[in-house]
Scaffold this motif. Structure first.
Motif, PDB file in Angstrom:
ATOM      1  N   ASP A  95      -9.794   2.956  -7.697  1.00 54.60           N
ATOM      2  CA  ASP A  95      -8.434   2.833  -7.185  1.00 54.60           C
ATOM      3  C   ASP A  95      -8.282   1.479  -6.500  1.00 54.60           C
ATOM      4  N   THR A  96      -7.058   1.129  -6.193  1.00 52.50           N
ATOM      5  CA  THR A  96      -6.824  -0.158  -5.536  1.00 52.50           C
ATOM      6  C   THR A  96      -6.146   0.053  -4.189  1.00 52.50           C
ATOM      7  N   ILE A  97      -6.322  -0.930  -3.310  1.00 48.82           N
ATOM      8  CA  ILE A  97      -5.705  -0.901  -1.995  1.00 48.82           C
ATOM      9  C   ILE A  97      -4.940  -2.200  -1.809  1.00 48.82           C
ATOM     10  N   HIS A  98      -3.726  -2.092  -1.314  1.00 46.61           N
ATOM     11  CA  HIS A  98      -2.895  -3.265  -1.066  1.00 46.61           C
ATOM     12  C   HIS A  98      -2.726  -3.403   0.445  1.00 46.61           C
ATOM     13  N   ALA A  99      -2.928  -4.590   0.960  1.00 49.27           N
ATOM     14  CA  ALA A  99      -2.865  -4.825   2.402  1.00 49.27           C
ATOM     15  C   ALA A  99      -1.874  -5.937   2.710  1.00 49.27           C
ATOM     16  N   GLN A 100      -0.980  -5.671   3.663  1.00 48.85           N
ATOM     17  CA  GLN A 100      -0.008  -6.671   4.124  1.00 48.85           C
ATOM     18  C   GLN A 100      -0.158  -6.867   5.625  1.00 48.85           C
ATOM     19  N   ASN A 101      -0.186  -8.104   6.053  1.00 48.59           N
ATOM     20  CA  ASN A 101      -0.307  -8.407   7.472  1.00 48.59           C
ATOM     21  C   ASN A 101       0.889  -7.848   8.230  1.00 48.59           C
ATOM     22  N   THR A 102       0.637  -7.222   9.371  1.00 50.59           N
ATOM     23  CA  THR A 102       1.724  -6.573  10.129  1.00 50.59           C
ATOM     24  C   THR A 102       2.684  -7.573  10.746  1.00 50.59           C
ATOM     25  N   ASN A 103       2.288  -8.865  10.831  1.00 50.44           N
ATOM     26  CA  ASN A 103       3.208  -9.851  11.426  1.00 50.44           C
ATOM     27  C   ASN A 103       4.318 -10.256  10.469  1.00 50.44           C
ATOM     28  N   GLY A 104       4.317  -9.697   9.260  1.00 45.53           N
ATOM     29  CA  GLY A 104       5.404  -9.962   8.318  1.00 45.53           C
ATOM     30  C   GLY A 104       5.229 -11.221   7.514  1.00 45.53           C
ATOM     31  N   ASN A 105       4.106 -11.905   7.697  1.00 47.33           N
ATOM     32  CA  ASN A 105       3.871 -13.164   6.973  1.00 47.33           C
ATOM     33  C   ASN A 105       2.736 -13.001   5.971  1.00 47.33           C
ATOM     34  N   HIS A 154       0.630 -13.149   2.061  1.00 43.72           N
ATOM     35  CA  HIS A 154       0.638 -12.500   0.767  1.00 43.72           C
ATOM     36  C   HIS A 154       0.254 -11.025   0.899  1.00 43.72           C
ATOM     37  N   THR A 155       0.373 -10.329  -0.226  1.00 38.60           N
ATOM     38  CA  THR A 155      -0.197  -8.985  -0.340  1.00 38.60           C
ATOM     39  C   THR A 155      -1.579  -9.134  -0.963  1.00 38.60           C
ATOM     40  N   HIS A 156      -2.594  -8.609  -0.292  1.00 42.11           N
ATOM     41  CA  HIS A 156      -3.958  -8.671  -0.809  1.00 42.11           C
ATOM     42  C   HIS A 156      -4.259  -7.391  -1.569  1.00 42.11           C
ATOM     43  N   LYS A 157      -4.682  -7.545  -2.811  1.00 41.23           N
ATOM     44  CA  LYS A 157      -5.038  -6.389  -3.635  1.00 41.23           C
ATOM     45  C   LYS A 157      -6.554  -6.285  -3.681  1.00 41.23           C
ATOM     46  N   GLY A 158      -7.061  -5.159  -3.165  1.00 40.90           N
ATOM     47  CA  GLY A 158      -8.501  -4.930  -3.171  1.00 40.90           C
ATOM     48  C   GLY A 158      -8.864  -3.784  -4.088  1.00 40.90           C
ATOM     49  N   PHE A 159     -10.150  -3.714  -4.434  1.00 41.36           N
ATOM     50  CA  PHE A 159     -10.647  -2.643  -5.288  1.00 41.36           C
ATOM     51  C   PHE A 159     -11.626  -1.777  -4.507  1.00 41.36           C
ATOM     52  N   VAL A 160     -11.483  -0.475  -4.663  1.00 43.19           N
ATOM     53  CA  VAL A 160     -12.354   0.461  -3.950  1.00 43.19           C
ATOM     54  C   VAL A 160     -13.714   0.485  -4.639  1.00 43.19           C
ATOM     55  N   HIS A 161     -14.765   0.126  -3.871  1.00 42.23           N
ATOM     56  CA  HIS A 161     -16.137   0.109  -4.402  1.00 42.23           C
ATOM     57  C   HIS A 161     -16.917   1.356  -4.006  1.00 42.23           C
ATOM     58  N   ASP A 162     -16.576   1.938  -2.851  1.00 43.66           N
ATOM     59  CA  ASP A 162     -17.353   3.059  -2.343  1.00 43.66           C
ATOM     60  C   ASP A 162     -16.437   3.949  -1.509  1.00 43.66           C
ATOM     61  N   VAL A 173     -10.395 -10.888   8.106  1.00 42.00           N
ATOM     62  CA  VAL A 173     -10.798  -9.606   8.682  1.00 42.00           C
ATOM     63  C   VAL A 173     -10.241  -9.422  10.090  1.00 42.00           C
ATOM     64  N   THR A 174      -9.852 -10.499  10.751  1.00 38.04           N
ATOM     65  CA  THR A 174      -9.350 -10.406  12.126  1.00 38.04           C
ATOM     66  C   THR A 174      -7.906  -9.909  12.194  1.00 38.04           C
ATOM     67  N   GLY A 175      -7.211  -9.888  11.078  1.00 44.69           N
ATOM     68  CA  GLY A 175      -5.809  -9.488  11.101  1.00 44.69           C
ATOM     69  C   GLY A 175      -5.639  -7.973  11.172  1.00 44.69           C
ATOM     70  N   ARG A 176      -4.398  -7.563  11.465  1.00 44.87           N
ATOM     71  CA  ARG A 176      -4.034  -6.142  11.422  1.00 44.87           C
ATOM     72  C   ARG A 176      -3.080  -5.952  10.244  1.00 44.87           C
ATOM     73  N   TYR A 177      -3.274  -4.821   9.532  1.00 42.28           N
ATOM     74  CA  TYR A 177      -2.599  -4.681   8.251  1.00 42.28           C
ATOM     75  C   TYR A 177      -1.935  -3.308   8.095  1.00 42.28           C
ATOM     76  N   ASN A 178      -0.872  -3.311   7.313  1.00 44.16           N
ATOM     77  CA  ASN A 178      -0.366  -2.077   6.723  1.00 44.16           C
ATOM     78  C   ASN A 178      -0.990  -1.974   5.337  1.00 44.16           C
ATOM     79  N   VAL A 179      -1.494  -0.794   4.980  1.00 42.23           N
ATOM     80  CA  VAL A 179      -2.178  -0.660   3.693  1.00 42.23           C
ATOM     81  C   VAL A 179      -1.530   0.432   2.858  1.00 42.23           C
ATOM     82  N   ARG A 180      -1.592   0.241   1.577  1.00 40.95           N
ATOM     83  CA  ARG A 180      -1.042   1.189   0.607  1.00 40.95           C
ATOM     84  C   ARG A 180      -2.056   1.360  -0.518  1.00 40.95           C
ATOM     85  N   PHE A 181      -2.225   2.600  -0.949  1.00 40.62           N
ATOM     86  CA  PHE A 181      -3.185   2.897  -2.008  1.00 40.62           C
ATOM     87  C   PHE A 181      -2.468   3.109  -3.337  1.00 40.62           C
ATOM     88  N   GLU A 182      -3.105   2.646  -4.411  1.00 39.02           N
ATOM     89  CA  GLU A 182      -2.594   2.863  -5.766  1.00 39.02           C
ATOM     90  C   GLU A 182      -3.718   3.464  -6.604  1.00 39.02           C
TER      91      GLU A 182
END
Length: 983
Positions: A414-424, A426-434, A450-459
């Motif tokens: 599956d994939t995970i999409h992460a957006q920085n909560t500050n509204g700025n 890109h959307t980072h698309k990650g792949f679930v490895h484990d 890794v220091t940022g805070r994110y809203n995440v969505r799963f696909e």
């Protein structure tokens, strides 16, 4: 209450000129009560109970409402909606734009939907007024008023103060020995008004929540009824006594009179839990359940893609998968409208009018899109807001409560999409490895911070769905005889009799079973170009034994035969492979999906599987073609086509437990893509047992829940197995009559099926079934939607311990199976077993037990509901109320069946009520007696929810009538119609 103005109730005001409805109620969404008259609301919100609930609902997830005037979101459980729309800022903005301040609440995440506080549902504006007039809404509205009346009765009044006002009388957790002896608590009533002249005349305790039998609580006025002088304390002694574990609720009613002999009541709630402190401490929720709410999301941002898991590159696929994206208009249609409206639109626009050979592809592809739409929505429950990742090597770890509880869950690929909560950014698309129990590890692009805070969505990974589309789209010379066979496709020229053509059997147990012999001999005689041959077998009749014997006979007769054997689940496919272990690892391959957990593969099958690194793999085609038998799940069996195995390579394709898979899923098992006219297809299963798991109610309603096996069952030639070699007659009788018209014959070994007769564990020594009635508590943990029930879990493990201690009827832990429909309950039971150092008991869902058996089966149904005012017991059954799951669960036992559950809730369902009547009349009942008459024949149609609601309403009406006797409560009742539940 039927004619209260909804605008006034939900907004605190009414904008309808000359409105004829009543304007005398305020609804507290935190406590679920309607306060009448509205002045009572001010007193209500000052109460400690309200403040405590407000605190928990504020810290938990809330229902977000949108104010269309201010264009802001309001959490109605934390900041009351009415507080917002009557606030100065809102009123000023409304006045500025010439709008009325009183507006109905919009659901923040569902366009054109109003939120109904009482029903806690969002309703499309088009159906809002119809909803308000519905029986369900009116019923819950009356219940909310009655909650308010109960709350009023729990308050001190007329100068009398009664102890335990805040939480009622809670005996807490009482030990089993203590509850048998009886434990006491005291309630004190004190007169604080010198001018009051009141007498306490009676103290009574009542059981609540549908309890039957004797009330476990009793109340006594110490010293007897007496006048209460100023400052005088009168003691009321409460006794709790019960012999069983569970949750017990009651109500203490103190009857008081003034000098004019007017009666009024003061009520205190009673509660006790019987159990073991250490067990409750071990199993309690780590964090309270919080309902998931959608995260804010920015569309149309640039997507930066991470690194795919190595497993995705482990196999060389030679066939390209089509994207099979949703057809134009369908996605939009699914976003809006009621289920009934959407189904009507789908039937009129997208779905073929009939299912035929020419419409088959289009018909099932549409159902797959509907299922995928639901899967996407289900995965939304794992979306997280304002989270932070930690880095481990080259991967990023995220805590996800409630993860890994089967689908809908997040799985590798599956994939995970992460957006920085500050509204700025890109959307980072990650792949679930484990995927672990509460966390995932994913890969992102090197630019991910890794220091940022994110809203995440799963696909979800679309590959499995795309493979099913692939099977439907495949062009095959055998399509007609496989999908819509006619008389010309009869599998045999004539029916083969069991006594024809003697066989040297591998399994001599078949020798005396005419039906199994007939099935094996028929499979050996199948014609080329024939329709799928069906072996129909109810529980315990030896379907898998028959399939395995047929496979071995084919290999003996046809040295060049190549067989693909499939089943919808890994557990069923493993069972097939385990029964074929007489073959060598060069002859048999257990082909596993790449992302399957290595830990879930039975040890004896490791040598028959192929791995690469930390994941499973698929041998090259040059090796694949050399195996005589390949065993796989239906969903994974498409590998043969996609890696480029020769078309028609398999001479035989077997699908065991075929009724458990959807038609596209079973066709994915190389049936559509690999079969040629010479390929024989054999299906075995039982449409009365587990059917396909379909998450979409739309797809289920339109036909995806009907299996390929069931659709083909009208073929004139199939073999039906009727000899049951598994269960004791008492265990088999009820499902036999309920599902198989009494056709099954008990043929099990007496030493096995009679193993527990005479056991001291049985309420009746000759009846090896126990129904243990227990009232526990539904609980959920953090954001996990899965339920658990501590009281039932401890009862299950107590039974396991007692069985293992019984030397007169010895049983091994491996011979005991525990079935429960909820993953969370499975984890709790395993945790208790681990505490007791008991290893070998299988604890799993009914799906994982299909095709299996144990000498002892213990079923924990989990669901319970003791709140009469919620009137939701009908819905609290969840998928416990499913005939096929019930059938599979109760027919896994060979010698002893133990069912633990809330009889009151289960009795709503006719199937369960009939089963409990059977057990009660058979002498296998343990716990409080049923609250209904077990001798009355069960109505098989519908359910008993309405009847139970009427009984609950009668109980509540009697209480309301007593409360209304007092002068201060009579006007507060304001109930204009009889309390009726929805059918």
């Amino acid at each position: 209450m039927a004619d209260i103005c909804p605008e006034f109730l939900y907004t605190g005001g009414c904008i309808t000129p000359a409105c004829s409805l009543k304007h005398d109620g305020r609804f507290c969404a935190v406590c679920g009560v309607i306060c009448t008259p509205p002045a009572k609301y001010s007193a209500h919100v000052k109460q400690k109970k309200h403040q405590a609930k407000l605190l928990t609902t504020t810290t938990a997830s809330s229902t977000w409402l949108k104010c269309s005037i201010c264009n802001v979101l309001v959490a109605h459980q934390g900041i009351n909606w009415i507080q917002h729309i009557t606030g100065a800022s809102h009123c000023a903005i409304a006045a500025k734009h010439g709008l009325h301040q009183f507006i109905l609440p919009l659901d923040a995440y569902l366009p054109n939907h109003y939120h109904c506080f009482i029903c806690n549902r969002s309703i499309h504006v088009q159906y809002w007024w119809l909803h308000l007039a519905s029986q369900m809404h009116l019923t819950l509205q009356v219940a909310a008023t009655q909650r308010s009346m109960l709350e009023q009765a729990e308050r001190d009044r007329q100068g009398i103060t009664v102890s335990h006002e805040e939480k009622g009388v809670d005996f807490g957790l009482v030990s089993r020995s203590g509850s048998r002896r009886g434990v006491q608590a005291e309630v004190t009533a004190v007169s604080t008004d010198p001018s009051a002249n009141v007498s306490i005349v009676r103290a009574e305790a009542f059981a609540t929540g549908g309890s039957s039998g004797t009330c476990p609580f009793s109340a006594t006025i110490v010293g007897g009824p007496c006048p209460m002088a100023s400052g005088q304390a009168v003691c009321v002694r409460i006794m709790f006594r019960h012999s069983q574990r569970g949750q017990f609720s009651g109500r203490l009613e103190l009857t008081l009179q003034d000098t004019s002999r007017r009666t009024f009541f003061i009520i205190r709630q009673l509660h006790a839990v019987v159990g073991t402190v250490s067990d409750h401490e071990l199993l309690k929720a780590d964090a309270p359940y919080a309902r998931h709410r959608p995260t804010r999301w920015r569309d149309r941002t640039h997507v930066v893609e991470g690194t795919r898991p190595p497993a995705l590159k482990a196999v060389k696929w030679v066939k390209k998968l089509e994207n099979s994206e949703f057809p134009p208009g369908l996605q939009e249609l699914l976003k809006n409208g009621s289920t009934r409206k959407v189904i009507g639109a789908i039937r009129g626009t997208f779905l073929p009018q009939t299912l035929t050979y020419t419409t088959h592809e289009r018909y099932y592809r549409l159902l797959l899109w509907l299922e995928e739409h639901r899967l996407r929505k289900d995965l939304r429950m794992y979306d997280r807001a304002d989270v932070q990742f930690t880095k481990e090597g080259g991967l990023y770890t995220l805590q996800v409560p409630g993860l890994a509880e089967k689908r809908p869950s997040v799985v590798i690929g599956d994939t995970i999409h992460a957006q920085n909560t500050n509204g700025n950014g890109h959307t980072h698309k990650g792949f679930v490895h484990d995927v672990r129990l509460q966390e995932i590890r994913v890969s992102f692009h090197s630019s991910f911070k890794v220091t940022g805070r994110y809203n995440v969505r799963f696909e979800h990974n679309r590959t499995p769905i795309k493979r099913q589309h692939q099977a439907l789209l495949a062009r095959s010379t055998s399509s007609r005889r496989l999908l819509f066979p006619g008389p010309q496709h009869a599998p045999l020229d004539r029916i083969v009799q069991s006594h024809e053509a003697s066989l040297t059997l591998f399994n001599n147990q078949i020798a005396n079973n005419a039906n199994q012999l007939q099935a094996v001999k028929s499979i050996l005689r199948l014609k080329e170009g024939a329709a799928p041959f069906i072996v129909f077998g109810p529980p315990g009749t030896g379907k898998t034994v028959t399939v395995v014997e047929a496979i071995r006979q084919i290999l003996r007769r046809e040295p060049n035969a190549r067989i693909l054997a499939c089943a919808p689940s890994n557990s069923a496919a493993d069972l097939l492979a385990q029964r074929l272990l007489s073959l060598t690892p060069t002859e048999l391959l257990r082909c596993n999906a790449i992302f399957r957990s290595r830990m879930s593969l039975p040890d004896e099958l490791v040598a028959y599987s192929t791995s690469k690194g930390n994941h499973f793999s698929i041998p090259p085609v040059s090796s694949l073609v050399t195996f005589k038998v390949i065993v796989s799940t239906c969903g994974h069996a498409s590998f043969s086509y996609n890696v480029g195995m020769p078309h028609g390579h398999f001479t035989h394709i077997f699908v065991d437990e075929a009724g458990q898979g959807t038609e596209p899923e079973v066709l994915t098992a190389a049936i559509k893509t690999m079969a040629t006219p010479s390929t024989r297809v054999i299906l075995s299963g039982d449409p009365k047992q587990l059917g396909p798991v379909v998450r979409s109610s739309l797809a289920r309603e339109l036909g995806l829940g009907k299996s390929y096996l069931e659709r083909l069952m009208d073929l004139p030639l199939y073999v039906k197995l009727v000899k049951n070699f598994r269960s004791h007659p008492a265990i088999l009788n009820y499902p036999n009559e309920r599902f198989y018209n009494g056709e099954l014959e008990v043929c099990g070994s007496a030493s096995t099926i009679n193993a527990f007769l005479g056991s001291s564990q049985l309420p009746k020594r000759t009846f090896p079934i126990i129904f243990h009635a227990i009232a526990g508590e539904n609980e959920r943990e953090s954001t996990s939607p899965s339920y658990f029930n501590i009281d039932e879990a401890t009862e299950v493990v107590d039974y396991v311990k007692e069985l293992l201690r019984d030397r007169s009827h010895p049983v091994r832990a491996h011979d005991i199976g525990v079935i429960t429909p909820y993953f969370a309950q499975s984890r709790k039971i395993r945790k208790l077993l681990q505490k007791e150092k008991i290893d070998g008991v299988k604890v799993a869902s009914v799906e994982e037990f299909q095709g299996q058996e144990r000498r002892v089966i213990i079923i924990s149904t989990v669901r319970t509901s003791r709140d009469l005012l919620s009137y939701d017991a009908k819905f609290s059954l969840g998928f416990v109320s499913n005939p096929r799951r019930f059938n599979v669960a109760v027919t896994r036992a060979q010698a002893l069946l133990i069912v633990i559950g809330d009889a009151y809730v289960l009795s709503i369902d006719p199937m369960w009520r009939g089963f409990m009547n059977y057990v009660y009349l058979g002498g296998g009942w343990r716990g409080d007696d049923p609250s209904w008459d077990p001798k009355v024949p069960v109505r098989t149609e519908g359910d008993y929810a309405a009847e139970m609601q009427e009984a609950a309403a009668a109980e509540m009406d009697a209480l309301m009538a007593r409360l209304a006797e007092g002068e201060d409560l009579e006007g507060e009742a304001n109930v204009d119609q009889a309390f009726q539940g929805e059918e």
